[in-house]
Design a protein around this motif. Structure first.
Motif, PDB file in Angstrom:
ATOM      1  N   ALA A  87      18.618 -14.235 -23.361  1.00 55.78           N
ATOM      2  CA  ALA A  87      19.530 -15.053 -22.550  1.00 55.78           C
ATOM      3  C   ALA A  87      19.218 -16.535 -22.700  1.00 55.78           C
ATOM      4  CB  ALA A  87      19.438 -14.626 -21.087  1.00 55.78           C
ATOM      5  N   GLU A  88      17.931 -16.867 -22.751  1.00 52.89           N
ATOM      6  CA  GLU A  88      17.559 -18.276 -22.903  1.00 52.89           C
ATOM      7  C   GLU A  88      18.008 -18.827 -24.256  1.00 52.89           C
ATOM      8  OE1 GLU A  88      13.384 -18.684 -22.037  1.00 52.89           O
ATOM      9  OE2 GLU A  88      13.837 -19.199 -19.945  1.00 52.89           O
ATOM     10  N   THR A  89      17.904 -18.017 -25.309  1.00 51.37           N
ATOM     11  CA  THR A  89      18.355 -18.484 -26.627  1.00 51.37           C
ATOM     12  C   THR A  89      19.860 -18.713 -26.637  1.00 51.37           C
ATOM     13  OG1 THR A  89      18.716 -16.273 -27.572  1.00 51.37           O
ATOM     14  CG2 THR A  89      16.508 -17.207 -27.777  1.00 51.37           C
ATOM     15  N   MET A  90      20.575 -18.010 -25.759  1.00 55.26           N
ATOM     16  CA  MET A  90      22.032 -18.160 -25.673  1.00 55.26           C
ATOM     17  C   MET A  90      22.440 -19.222 -24.655  1.00 55.26           C
ATOM     18  SD  MET A  90      22.910 -16.082 -27.987  1.00 55.26           S
ATOM     19  CE  MET A  90      24.689 -16.149 -27.794  1.00 55.26           C
ATOM     20  N   GLY A  91      21.453 -19.870 -24.048  1.00 54.20           N
ATOM     21  CA  GLY A  91      21.736 -20.946 -23.100  1.00 54.20           C
ATOM     22  C   GLY A  91      22.251 -20.476 -21.756  1.00 54.20           C
ATOM     23  N   LEU A  92      21.917 -19.257 -21.377  1.00 48.93           N
ATOM     24  CA  LEU A  92      22.404 -18.714 -20.105  1.00 48.93           C
ATOM     25  C   LEU A  92      21.358 -18.891 -19.010  1.00 48.93           C
ATOM     26  CD1 LEU A  92      23.924 -15.338 -21.393  1.00 48.93           C
ATOM     27  CD2 LEU A  92      25.134 -17.487 -20.925  1.00 48.93           C
ATOM     28  N   PRO A  93      21.782 -19.158 -17.784  1.00 50.10           N
ATOM     29  CA  PRO A  93      20.830 -19.277 -16.677  1.00 50.10           C
ATOM     30  C   PRO A  93      20.221 -17.911 -16.341  1.00 50.10           C
ATOM     31  CG  PRO A  93      23.083 -19.436 -15.861  1.00 50.10           C
ATOM     32  CD  PRO A  93      23.176 -19.434 -17.351  1.00 50.10           C
ATOM     33  N   VAL A  94      18.903 -17.885 -16.151  1.00 52.96           N
ATOM     34  CA  VAL A  94      18.192 -16.630 -15.905  1.00 52.96           C
ATOM     35  C   VAL A  94      17.535 -16.682 -14.527  1.00 52.96           C
ATOM     36  CG1 VAL A  94      16.381 -15.064 -16.705  1.00 52.96           C
ATOM     37  CG2 VAL A  94      17.749 -16.343 -18.370  1.00 52.96           C
ATOM     38  N   PHE A  95      17.685 -15.588 -13.771  1.00 51.06           N
ATOM     39  CA  PHE A  95      17.066 -15.443 -12.460  1.00 51.06           C
ATOM     40  C   PHE A  95      16.082 -14.271 -12.528  1.00 51.06           C
ATOM     41  CE2 PHE A  95      21.150 -17.413 -11.860  1.00 51.06           C
ATOM     42  CZ  PHE A  95      20.962 -18.347 -10.850  1.00 51.06           C
ATOM     43  N   THR A  96      14.880 -14.461 -12.003  1.00 53.54           N
ATOM     44  CA  THR A  96      13.869 -13.402 -12.067  1.00 53.54           C
ATOM     45  C   THR A  96      13.241 -13.166 -10.692  1.00 53.54           C
ATOM     46  OG1 THR A  96      12.163 -15.007 -12.719  1.00 53.54           O
ATOM     47  CG2 THR A  96      13.328 -13.864 -14.493  1.00 53.54           C
ATOM     48  N   PRO A  97      14.022 -12.798  -9.700  1.00 51.72           N
ATOM     49  CA  PRO A  97      13.443 -12.558  -8.374  1.00 51.72           C
ATOM     50  C   PRO A  97      12.490 -11.365  -8.407  1.00 51.72           C
ATOM     51  CG  PRO A  97      15.707 -11.770  -8.448  1.00 51.72           C
ATOM     52  CD  PRO A  97      15.474 -12.535  -9.727  1.00 51.72           C
ATOM     53  N   ALA A  98      11.392 -11.481  -7.672  1.00 44.20           N
ATOM     54  CA  ALA A  98      10.440 -10.372  -7.594  1.00 44.20           C
ATOM     55  C   ALA A  98      11.081  -9.158  -6.938  1.00 44.20           C
ATOM     56  CB  ALA A  98       9.193 -10.799  -6.830  1.00 44.20           C
ATOM     57  N   SER A  99      12.012  -9.416  -6.025  1.00 44.29           N
ATOM     58  CA  SER A  99      12.715  -8.320  -5.357  1.00 44.29           C
ATOM     59  C   SER A  99      14.140  -8.733  -5.042  1.00 44.29           C
ATOM     60  CB  SER A  99      11.998  -7.933  -4.061  1.00 44.29           C
ATOM     61  OG  SER A  99      12.762  -6.985  -3.333  1.00 44.29           O
ATOM     62  N   MET A 100      15.086  -7.895  -5.453  1.00 48.80           N
ATOM     63  CA  MET A 100      16.494  -8.143  -5.101  1.00 48.80           C
ATOM     64  C   MET A 100      16.805  -7.715  -3.675  1.00 48.80           C
ATOM     65  SD  MET A 100      18.348  -9.808  -7.185  1.00 48.80           S
ATOM     66  CE  MET A 100      19.967  -9.429  -6.506  1.00 48.80           C
ATOM     67  N   LYS A 101      15.789  -7.218  -2.969  1.00 47.82           N
ATOM     68  CA  LYS A 101      15.974  -6.882  -1.559  1.00 47.82           C
ATOM     69  C   LYS A 101      15.715  -8.086  -0.659  1.00 47.82           C
ATOM     70  CE  LYS A 101      14.704  -2.022  -2.170  1.00 47.82           C
ATOM     71  NZ  LYS A 101      13.757  -0.933  -1.790  1.00 47.82           N
TER      72      LYS A 101
END
Length: 307
Positions: A52-66
């Motif tokens: 995703a980063e190579t494609m220039g897209l914003p990335v979210f990495t939350p430890a928990s989606m709860k």
């Protein structure tokens, strides 16, 4: 369509690539947080995160989606839909209901067979002859949603979890444009799952050890289903004591002896009934190699007993 993509491993990357190539507006990519890897334990992004980063897209990495903050951010994206492929987190109803048209998941089995975390490995280990990829509308239950689109695939006698996963990843990715087009025009007809469900529980280290007393077909399926990770393993005798070796590829062979006994100079091993020949192996602390290459420097003659 305005989409979020949620995925983590290599299996999910072709799906993200297909969505981008199809012209959809992927406004956010969600993936599991970076993990420490290698000798230096450097934090390393997941395959989806890196792509995703190579494609220039914003990335979210939350430890928990709860977490309430993660749910709030997701809800603020004003999504038409979310596409989920092996994300690795359970999504609450508040997340599933946030996109206008819903959340959809690509699963690597013919549901309701092999719901859960390890459907590809479990299908091979169980000796299944066929499997498939399916896109379903996500519900709160584990892989219980109705099916929108799918494709049946054969499992080859020499398939490993890696080779089957690779084929399924690309076949599944090709389903997304058709599924999303039907969803967008309101023409998708979900089909409820029918039949008795089975569950693909996560692979545990304890079950990776090879039980040579089982029939050869089961041992072969066990080896291929756990290749390359975590790798089915056995202990081999040596002058320095038992050496752990992973078996990464095998085939059915002729021969009989007490189970666990090496019966020739090509590392054919007797099982409870029949035998398997090990084709690719990995000694502890070494790189994977062909059995022939290993035997040039590590003797396992006929009569050796594996544990």
């Amino acid at each position: 369509m305005r989409l979020a993509f949620m995925g983590t491993p290599d299996f999910a990357v072709p799906s993200l690539a297909e969505l981008i190539a199809s012209g959809h507006d992927v406004v956010a990519v969600y993936s599991q947080p970076p993990k420490p890897k290698g000798r230096g334990q450097k934090l390393t992004p997941s395959p989806v995160h890196a792509f995703a980063e190579t494609m220039g897209l914003p990335v979210f990495t939350p430890a928990s989606m709860k977490a309430s903050e993660a749910i709030e951010v997701f809800g603020s994206l004003d999504l038409d839909a979310a596409c989920v492929v092996a994300y690795g987190q359970i999504l609450k109803p508040s997340v599933l209901e946030a996109p206008r048209l819903g959340c959809f998941n690509l699963h690597g089995s013919l549901l309701p067979r092999w719901r859960g975390a390890a459907p590809i490995q479990r299908a091979i280990m169980a000796g299944d002859r066929q499997t498939g990829v399916q896109i379903m509308r996500m519900s709160e239950g584990l892989d219980e949603g109705p099916i929108l689109l799918g494709e049946v695939m054969g499992i080859r006698p020499d398939d490993t979890a890696a080779s089957l996963s690779d084929r399924m990843a690309h076949t599944g990715a090709a389903l997304w444009p058709r599924a999303l087009a039907a969803i967008e025009r309101g023409g998708a007809t979900p089909t409820e799952q029918t039949g008795e469900p089975t569950y693909a529980r996560k692979i545990t280290p304890a079950e990776a050890r090879i039980d040579w007393s089982r029939p050869a077909a089961e041992v072969d399926a066990h080896i291929r289903g756990l290749s390359p990770f975590p790798g089915a393993w056995f202990e081999a005798p040596s002058a320095e004591g038992p050496v752990r070796i992973k078996a990464l590829l095998s085939m059915l062979a002729d021969g009989s002896a007490t189970s666990g006994t090496v019966i020739d100079d090509r590392l054919t091993v007797a099982c409870g009934s029949g035998a398997v020949r090990l084709l690719r192996v990995q000694r502890e602390g070494r790189a994977a190699q062909s059995t022939d290459d290993m035997l040039r420097g590590f003797s396992l003659p006929a009569g050796a007993v594996l544990g």
